[in-house]
Design a protein around this motif. Structure first.
Motif, PDB file in Angstrom:
ATOM      1  N   GLY A 274       0.788  -1.233   0.000  1.00  0.00           N
ATOM      2  CA  GLY A 274       0.000   0.000   0.000  1.00  0.00           C
ATOM      3  C   GLY A 274       0.811   1.269   0.000  1.00  0.00           C
ATOM      4  N   ALA A 275       2.139   1.164   0.057  1.00  0.00           N
ATOM      5  CA  ALA A 275       2.987   2.359   0.100  1.00  0.00           C
ATOM      6  C   ALA A 275       3.004   3.066  -1.252  1.00  0.00           C
ATOM      7  CB  ALA A 275       4.407   1.992   0.509  1.00  0.00           C
ATOM      8  N   GLN A 276       3.279   4.370  -1.223  1.00  0.00           N
ATOM      9  CA  GLN A 276       3.306   5.190  -2.428  1.00  0.00           C
ATOM     10  C   GLN A 276       4.737   5.539  -2.829  1.00  0.00           C
ATOM     11  OE1 GLN A 276       0.868   8.459  -0.922  1.00  0.00           O
ATOM     12  NE2 GLN A 276      -0.805   7.835  -2.277  1.00  0.00           N
ATOM     13  N   ILE A 277       4.880   5.928  -4.088  1.00  0.00           N
ATOM     14  CA  ILE A 277       6.134   6.466  -4.613  1.00  0.00           C
ATOM     15  C   ILE A 277       6.049   7.983  -4.496  1.00  0.00           C
ATOM     16  CG2 ILE A 277       7.595   6.717  -6.653  1.00  0.00           C
ATOM     17  CD1 ILE A 277       7.557   3.872  -5.623  1.00  0.00           C
ATOM     18  N   ASN A 278       6.831   8.553  -3.606  1.00  0.00           N
ATOM     19  CA  ASN A 278       6.705   9.988  -3.334  1.00  0.00           C
ATOM     20  C   ASN A 278       7.873  10.799  -3.885  1.00  0.00           C
ATOM     21  OD1 ASN A 278       4.152  10.310  -1.855  1.00  0.00           O
ATOM     22  ND2 ASN A 278       5.102   8.923  -0.378  1.00  0.00           N
ATOM     23  N   VAL A 279       8.123  10.637  -5.183  1.00  0.00           N
ATOM     24  CA  VAL A 279       9.047  11.499  -5.912  1.00  0.00           C
ATOM     25  C   VAL A 279       8.381  11.898  -7.222  1.00  0.00           C
ATOM     26  CG1 VAL A 279      11.054  10.311  -4.907  1.00  0.00           C
ATOM     27  CG2 VAL A 279      10.217   9.637  -7.163  1.00  0.00           C
ATOM     28  N   PRO A 280       8.773  13.032  -7.819  1.00  0.00           N
ATOM     29  CA  PRO A 280       8.197  13.420  -9.112  1.00  0.00           C
ATOM     30  C   PRO A 280       8.557  12.399 -10.197  1.00  0.00           C
ATOM     31  CG  PRO A 280       9.305  15.273  -8.057  1.00  0.00           C
ATOM     32  CD  PRO A 280       9.693  14.056  -7.290  1.00  0.00           C
ATOM     33  N   VAL A 281       7.581  12.031 -11.021  1.00  0.00           N
ATOM     34  CA  VAL A 281       7.761  10.958 -12.004  1.00  0.00           C
ATOM     35  C   VAL A 281       7.171  11.343 -13.347  1.00  0.00           C
ATOM     36  CG1 VAL A 281       7.145   8.575 -12.610  1.00  0.00           C
ATOM     37  CG2 VAL A 281       7.761   9.126 -10.249  1.00  0.00           C
ATOM     38  N   LYS A 282       7.903  10.996 -14.416  1.00  0.00           N
ATOM     39  CA  LYS A 282       7.354  10.957 -15.770  1.00  0.00           C
ATOM     40  C   LYS A 282       7.452   9.513 -16.229  1.00  0.00           C
ATOM     41  CE  LYS A 282       8.116  14.122 -18.979  1.00  0.00           C
ATOM     42  NZ  LYS A 282       6.762  14.474 -19.517  1.00  0.00           N
ATOM     43  N   PHE A 283       6.386   9.009 -16.849  1.00  0.00           N
ATOM     44  CA  PHE A 283       6.372   7.629 -17.318  1.00  0.00           C
ATOM     45  C   PHE A 283       6.211   7.610 -18.828  1.00  0.00           C
ATOM     46  CE2 PHE A 283       4.131   3.507 -18.088  1.00  0.00           C
ATOM     47  CZ  PHE A 283       5.189   2.682 -17.721  1.00  0.00           C
ATOM     48  N   ILE A 284       7.071   6.819 -19.495  1.00  0.00           N
ATOM     49  CA  ILE A 284       7.088   6.738 -20.955  1.00  0.00           C
ATOM     50  C   ILE A 284       6.922   5.274 -21.370  1.00  0.00           C
ATOM     51  CG2 ILE A 284       8.377   7.266 -23.054  1.00  0.00           C
ATOM     52  CD1 ILE A 284      10.090   9.203 -21.364  1.00  0.00           C
ATOM     53  N   ILE A 285       6.075   5.042 -22.368  1.00  0.00           N
ATOM     54  CA  ILE A 285       5.847   3.675 -22.840  1.00  0.00           C
ATOM     55  C   ILE A 285       5.432   3.706 -24.302  1.00  0.00           C
ATOM     56  CG2 ILE A 285       3.373   3.559 -22.232  1.00  0.00           C
ATOM     57  CD1 ILE A 285       3.988   0.708 -21.118  1.00  0.00           C
ATOM     58  N   GLY A 286       5.769   2.653 -25.039  1.00  0.00           N
ATOM     59  CA  GLY A 286       5.350   2.541 -26.430  1.00  0.00           C
ATOM     60  C   GLY A 286       4.024   1.814 -26.543  1.00  0.00           C
ATOM     61  N   ASN A 287       3.201   2.213 -27.499  1.00  0.00           N
ATOM     62  CA  ASN A 287       1.892   1.574 -27.592  1.00  0.00           C
ATOM     63  C   ASN A 287       1.968   0.150 -28.152  1.00  0.00           C
ATOM     64  OD1 ASN A 287       2.340   2.144 -30.328  1.00  0.00           O
ATOM     65  ND2 ASN A 287       0.210   2.733 -30.703  1.00  0.00           N
ATOM     66  N   GLN A 288       3.145  -0.238 -28.658  1.00  0.00           N
ATOM     67  CA  GLN A 288       3.344  -1.614 -29.122  1.00  0.00           C
ATOM     68  C   GLN A 288       4.086  -2.466 -28.094  1.00  0.00           C
ATOM     69  OE1 GLN A 288       2.059  -2.871 -32.135  1.00  0.00           O
ATOM     70  NE2 GLN A 288       0.968  -0.935 -31.919  1.00  0.00           N
TER      71      GLN A 288
END
Length: 347
Positions: free
Chosen positions: A258-272
């Motif tokens: 249940g813990a959170q990630i408490n740093v600023p994040v950008k997430f990148i992913i390809g649609n394939q």
């Protein structure tokens, strides 16, 4: 490859009871680049040079079990606690070598695949060491306390799913030996099917091994040769041990349920990317659940037409996204510090 080798420096550091190889270039704020399977530091060759030119100190280790780093034989040595321990001591060694020990405790982090998982854990365990994170391909996976991860994957995909096939030590290594290291790597690195990857016993990747594999424009034969030379030396066991430690990781991380990630994040992913097309993944990423567990999630970027190895397939775009996000974080931090330093008025 020769160009990258000339421009990037290499050294070995002793950390957490093992020796780890790191590639690095540049001066400035540290960016820790974490690769995945089946790769090495070399996966970041484009970003190392570009980020150094942009004023960063790019640091890309071979994670334990990969490349020129030590590879303990037991899966029990590949938990997130071991890997994060490695990363923290790498950062301390880099800071000490630069004469910055005690001055700059926080760094920027970029991860992909298993490197993304390691980055999530680094932020979970030690957010005090991370300024901001750009993660690719593997979204944060909150711990489900009711079911073991491998059991869940078996129910969902069956025994032939690649993660399930990796579980028994020695079996898949023997099959890979018959196929050949270079051929195995070509199959993994060129995989673009958004569906799940299956490795049926005795059938390898499901197509004839005597038919040449056409490499995409972003992956040269020299690139494959570089990866092949490292896996020929180390074998696959170290890298596969990350998969074999998945259930052990689940056991050890119970306190963080249940813990959170408490740093600023950008997430990148390809649609394939096959990870983006897993059942429920798109809803998890886009409909608020990822944001629930990563409350400082700044943005999700889905690259149309890109597959799993996105940082190699789209190096310039990925570097621009990394730099743009880190600049944004730096401006925000500077503004916050400036506001905090303003003297208050005495009435």
């Amino acid at each position: 490859m020769e160009q990258f080798e000339k421009e990037i420096s290499h050294r070995t550091v002793a950390v957490n009871g093992i020796k780890v190889h790191i590639a690095e270039k540049g001066k400035g704020p540290v960016v820790l680049l974490l690769h995945g399977f089946p790769q090495t530091w070399y996966a970041w060759r484009h970003q190392i040079i570009a980020l150094a030119d942009l004023g960063y100190h790019a640091v890309a280790p071979d994670l334990r079990g990969f490349g020129d780093s030590d590879a303990p034989t037991s899966p029990s040595k590949y938990t997130s606690l071991h890997v994060v321990g490695d990363l923290l001591e790498i950062l301390d060694a880099v800071a000490a070598a630069a004469g910055d020990k005690g001055k700059e405790k926080q760094v920027y982090v970029v991860g992909h695949d298993w490197g993304a998982i390691a980055a999530w854990y680094l932020c979970l365990y030690r957010p005090d060491r991370v300024k901001a994170l750009v993660n690719m391909s593997v979204a944060f996976n909150p711990r489900n306390p009711t079911v073991r991860p491998i059991d869940s994957l078996r129910r969902l995909y069956g025994e032939d799913y690649y993660v399930c096939r990796f579980q028994e030590p020695g079996m898949i290594e023997a099959e890979f030996a018959k196929i050949g290291t270079k051929r195995v790597l070509e199959n993994f690195l060129t995989y673009r099917d958004p569906g799940p990857l299956y490795l049926k016993k005795g059938e390898g990747f499901g197509h004839p091994t005597d038919v040449p594999i056409t490499l995409p424009s972003w992956l040269s034969s020299k690139d494959v040769d570089h990866y092949s030379s490292k896996f020929e030396k180390t074998g696959f066991t170290g890298s596969l041990n990350y998969y074999r430690a998945i259930d052990l990781n689940w056991e050890l991380t119970a306190p963080w349920t249940g813990a959170q990630i408490n740093v600023p994040v950008k997430f990148i992913i390809g649609n394939q990317d096959l990870t983006y097309n897993m059942p429920g993944a798109k809803d998890f990423i886009h409909k608020g659940t990822l944001k629930k567990y990563v409350p400082l999630l700044d943005d999700v970027v889905v690259m149309d037409g890109a597959a799993h190895f996105i940082h190699e397939e789209r190096p310039q775009e990925v570097t621009q996204l990394i730099h743009g996000f880190f600049q944004k974080i730096q401006v925000s931090r500077s503004s916050t510090q400036l506001t905090a330093r303003k003297p208050c008025c005495i009435m």
